[in-house]
Design a protein around this motif. Structure first.
Motif, PDB file in Angstrom:
ATOM      1  N   MET A  31      12.532 -62.693  -3.898  1.00  0.00           N
ATOM      2  CA  MET A  31      12.162 -61.309  -3.620  1.00  0.00           C
ATOM      3  C   MET A  31      12.235 -61.040  -2.122  1.00  0.00           C
ATOM      4  O   MET A  31      11.899 -61.885  -1.300  1.00  0.00           O
ATOM      5  CB  MET A  31      10.729 -61.034  -4.093  1.00  0.00           C
ATOM      6  N   PHE A  33      11.188 -57.744   0.635  1.00  0.00           N
ATOM      7  CA  PHE A  33      10.472 -56.482   0.732  1.00  0.00           C
ATOM      8  C   PHE A  33      10.599 -55.923   2.144  1.00  0.00           C
ATOM      9  O   PHE A  33      10.776 -56.655   3.112  1.00  0.00           O
ATOM     10  CB  PHE A  33       8.976 -56.683   0.430  1.00  0.00           C
ATOM     11  N   TYR A  35       8.409 -53.421   4.807  1.00  0.00           N
ATOM     12  CA  TYR A  35       7.124 -52.788   5.070  1.00  0.00           C
ATOM     13  C   TYR A  35       7.211 -51.955   6.344  1.00  0.00           C
ATOM     14  O   TYR A  35       8.038 -52.207   7.222  1.00  0.00           O
ATOM     15  CB  TYR A  35       6.026 -53.840   5.276  1.00  0.00           C
ATOM     16  N   LEU A  92       8.872 -54.291   9.047  1.00  0.00           N
ATOM     17  CA  LEU A  92       8.906 -55.725   8.781  1.00  0.00           C
ATOM     18  C   LEU A  92       9.570 -56.004   7.446  1.00  0.00           C
ATOM     19  O   LEU A  92       9.381 -55.268   6.484  1.00  0.00           O
ATOM     20  CB  LEU A  92       7.499 -56.312   8.727  1.00  0.00           C
ATOM     21  N   ASP A  96       9.829 -63.889  -0.512  1.00  0.00           N
ATOM     22  CA  ASP A  96       9.114 -64.979  -1.166  1.00  0.00           C
ATOM     23  C   ASP A  96       9.921 -65.443  -2.365  1.00  0.00           C
ATOM     24  O   ASP A  96      10.889 -64.813  -2.764  1.00  0.00           O
ATOM     25  CB  ASP A  96       7.690 -64.585  -1.568  1.00  0.00           C
ATOM     26  N   TRP A  98       9.461 -67.749  -6.258  1.00  0.00           N
ATOM     27  CA  TRP A  98       8.479 -68.183  -7.256  1.00  0.00           C
ATOM     28  C   TRP A  98       7.908 -69.556  -6.913  1.00  0.00           C
ATOM     29  O   TRP A  98       6.757 -69.838  -7.166  1.00  0.00           O
ATOM     30  CB  TRP A  98       9.126 -68.238  -8.647  1.00  0.00           C
ATOM     31  N   ASN A 100       7.488 -70.797  -3.849  1.00  0.00           N
ATOM     32  CA  ASN A 100       6.658 -70.768  -2.649  1.00  0.00           C
ATOM     33  C   ASN A 100       5.313 -70.099  -2.885  1.00  0.00           C
ATOM     34  O   ASN A 100       4.336 -70.427  -2.254  1.00  0.00           O
ATOM     35  CB  ASN A 100       7.377 -70.035  -1.515  1.00  0.00           C
ATOM     36  N   THR A 101       5.271 -69.126  -3.732  1.00  0.00           N
ATOM     37  CA  THR A 101       4.062 -68.353  -4.051  1.00  0.00           C
ATOM     38  C   THR A 101       3.387 -67.758  -2.822  1.00  0.00           C
ATOM     39  O   THR A 101       2.188 -67.563  -2.819  1.00  0.00           O
ATOM     40  CB  THR A 101       3.035 -69.208  -4.840  1.00  0.00           C
ATOM     41  N   GLU A 102       4.108 -67.531  -1.788  1.00  0.00           N
ATOM     42  CA  GLU A 102       3.551 -66.817  -0.647  1.00  0.00           C
ATOM     43  C   GLU A 102       4.694 -66.081   0.031  1.00  0.00           C
ATOM     44  O   GLU A 102       5.859 -66.452  -0.114  1.00  0.00           O
ATOM     45  CB  GLU A 102       2.885 -67.768   0.340  1.00  0.00           C
ATOM     46  N   ALA A 103       4.353 -65.042   0.758  1.00  0.00           N
ATOM     47  CA  ALA A 103       5.362 -64.247   1.427  1.00  0.00           C
ATOM     48  C   ALA A 103       5.509 -64.683   2.880  1.00  0.00           C
ATOM     49  O   ALA A 103       4.531 -65.037   3.530  1.00  0.00           O
ATOM     50  CB  ALA A 103       4.992 -62.767   1.373  1.00  0.00           C
ATOM     51  N   PHE A 104       6.750 -64.670   3.354  1.00  0.00           N
ATOM     52  CA  PHE A 104       7.037 -64.956   4.749  1.00  0.00           C
ATOM     53  C   PHE A 104       7.546 -63.686   5.397  1.00  0.00           C
ATOM     54  O   PHE A 104       8.244 -62.898   4.765  1.00  0.00           O
ATOM     55  CB  PHE A 104       8.086 -66.067   4.854  1.00  0.00           C
ATOM     56  N   PHE A 105       7.212 -63.517   6.655  1.00  0.00           N
ATOM     57  CA  PHE A 105       7.539 -62.271   7.331  1.00  0.00           C
ATOM     58  C   PHE A 105       8.462 -62.502   8.515  1.00  0.00           C
ATOM     59  O   PHE A 105       8.391 -63.532   9.190  1.00  0.00           O
ATOM     60  CB  PHE A 105       6.261 -61.585   7.815  1.00  0.00           C
ATOM     61  N   GLY A 106       9.298 -61.498   8.753  1.00  0.00           N
ATOM     62  CA  GLY A 106      10.076 -61.480   9.974  1.00  0.00           C
ATOM     63  C   GLY A 106       9.191 -61.069  11.138  1.00  0.00           C
ATOM     64  O   GLY A 106       8.019 -60.727  10.978  1.00  0.00           O
ATOM     65  N   GLN A 107       9.802 -61.090  12.320  1.00  0.00           N
ATOM     66  CA  GLN A 107       9.036 -60.804  13.540  1.00  0.00           C
ATOM     67  C   GLN A 107       8.734 -59.318  13.687  1.00  0.00           C
ATOM     68  O   GLN A 107       7.897 -58.925  14.490  1.00  0.00           O
ATOM     69  CB  GLN A 107       9.808 -61.275  14.778  1.00  0.00           C
TER      70      GLN A 107
ATOM     71  N   PHE B  34      -4.898 -63.173  -0.460  1.00  0.00           N
ATOM     72  CA  PHE B  34      -4.343 -63.781   0.739  1.00  0.00           C
ATOM     73  C   PHE B  34      -5.064 -63.267   1.987  1.00  0.00           C
ATOM     74  O   PHE B  34      -5.560 -62.139   2.014  1.00  0.00           O
ATOM     75  CB  PHE B  34      -2.849 -63.417   0.898  1.00  0.00           C
ATOM     76  N   TYR B  36      -3.757 -63.036   5.961  1.00  0.00           N
ATOM     77  CA  TYR B  36      -2.700 -63.243   6.935  1.00  0.00           C
ATOM     78  C   TYR B  36      -3.259 -62.993   8.336  1.00  0.00           C
ATOM     79  O   TYR B  36      -4.172 -62.188   8.519  1.00  0.00           O
ATOM     80  CB  TYR B  36      -1.528 -62.287   6.692  1.00  0.00           C
ATOM     81  N   HIS B  43       4.691 -62.892  14.611  1.00  0.00           N
ATOM     82  CA  HIS B  43       4.804 -62.324  13.281  1.00  0.00           C
ATOM     83  C   HIS B  43       3.627 -62.739  12.405  1.00  0.00           C
ATOM     84  O   HIS B  43       2.841 -63.606  12.772  1.00  0.00           O
ATOM     85  CB  HIS B  43       6.121 -62.765  12.637  1.00  0.00           C
ATOM     86  N   LEU B  44       3.518 -62.099  11.289  1.00  0.00           N
ATOM     87  CA  LEU B  44       2.456 -62.406  10.338  1.00  0.00           C
ATOM     88  C   LEU B  44       2.592 -63.834   9.817  1.00  0.00           C
ATOM     89  O   LEU B  44       3.685 -64.281   9.477  1.00  0.00           O
ATOM     90  CB  LEU B  44       2.513 -61.458   9.151  1.00  0.00           C
ATOM     91  N   PHE B  51      -5.246 -68.532  -5.703  1.00  0.00           N
ATOM     92  CA  PHE B  51      -4.578 -68.196  -6.951  1.00  0.00           C
ATOM     93  C   PHE B  51      -5.494 -68.455  -8.131  1.00  0.00           C
ATOM     94  O   PHE B  51      -5.590 -67.634  -9.046  1.00  0.00           O
ATOM     95  CB  PHE B  51      -3.269 -68.992  -7.099  1.00  0.00           C
TER      96      PHE B  51
END
Lengths: 114, 113
Positions: A31, A33, A35, A92, A96, A98, A100-107, B34, B36, B43-44, B51
């Motif tokens: 996925m 996204f 923001y 931003l 993520d 399935w 990893n189960t967490e979201a990573f963000f760009g700068q 979560f 953050y 970044h975040l 969970f």
């Protein structure tokens, strides 16, 4: 963990113009996204970038204003079209998967419209 | 609709003070939660997540959070803050199978030496 590179990091644009923001992930993610974080506010989801199909937009956001592409599993773009000062914000991307189960963000991209 | 509330908008502490940041969500079903953190100019980053299982979750840098289902809360705590903890903290929630994160308004923490 995935690393997300986003560019440009900042830009100052004239009203009425468009800016395309790029987001590159160093590994495949399920996925992606986009923001928006307006000054002094929290992150608001614009849309889910779907690979090979039209993005899914949240209420208040439309494709004509924020066209999104996602040609493959590691890359996406967001265009802010016909900009006005109200579009000044930080944009931003995140990804993520399935597993990893967490979201990573760009700068983030700090956009100022003058 | 899902929403997340962070009641502390700006917190100022001295080093070694204890920290608790409130987070409440409005969703009756099963959620993933979560915290953050966004350090100045960065970044975040994920601080911790819940969970299922033990409602007391331990994260990086000495942070922990407790999920209290009856109160729809997921408060963040740290017994002794450091100057380097100065940052913006965001609570977020998603329901399983949606992947969309709903963020709280954020809490700006300033720690003075």
């Amino acid at each position: 963990s995935a690393v997300i590179s986003q560019k440009p990091s900042r830009d100052i644009c004239q009203r009425g113009t468009s800016l395309t923001i790029q987001c590159q992930v160093d590994s495949q993610v399920t996925m992606m996204f986009w923001y928006r974080q307006q000054p002094g506010q929290s992150l608001t989801l614009i849309a889910t970038a779907n690979q090979g199909s039209e993005a899914t937009y949240e209420s208040g956001f439309v494709i004509d204003k924020f066209p999104i592409s996602r040609p493959n599993l590691t890359f996406s773009t967001l265009t802010v079209s016909n900009m006005s000062p109200e579009d000044s914000s930080i944009y931003l991307c995140s990804g993520d998967s399935w597993s990893n189960t967490e979201a990573f963000f760009g700068q983030g991209t700090r956009l100022t419209v003058v | 609709a899902q929403s997340v509330s962070q009641h502390n908008h700006h917190v100022i502490l001295s080093e070694a003070a204890s920290l608790e940041l409130g987070c409440n969500y409005s969703y009756g079903g099963t959620v993933n939660l979560f915290w953050y953190v966004q350090y100045p100019g960065q970044h975040l980053q994920l601080l911790l997540k819940y969970f299922s299982g033990d409602p007391l979750v331990k994260g990086i840098k000495g942070f922990e959070a407790e999920f209290i289902k009856s109160k729809f809360s997921f408060n963040l705590r740290k017994p002794s803050v450091q100057w380097s903890d100065t940052a913006e903290y965001f609570c977020a929630v998603n329901a399983p199978n949606t992947d969309k994160l709903i963020f709280g308004t954020g809490t700006r923490l300033q720690v003075f030496p």
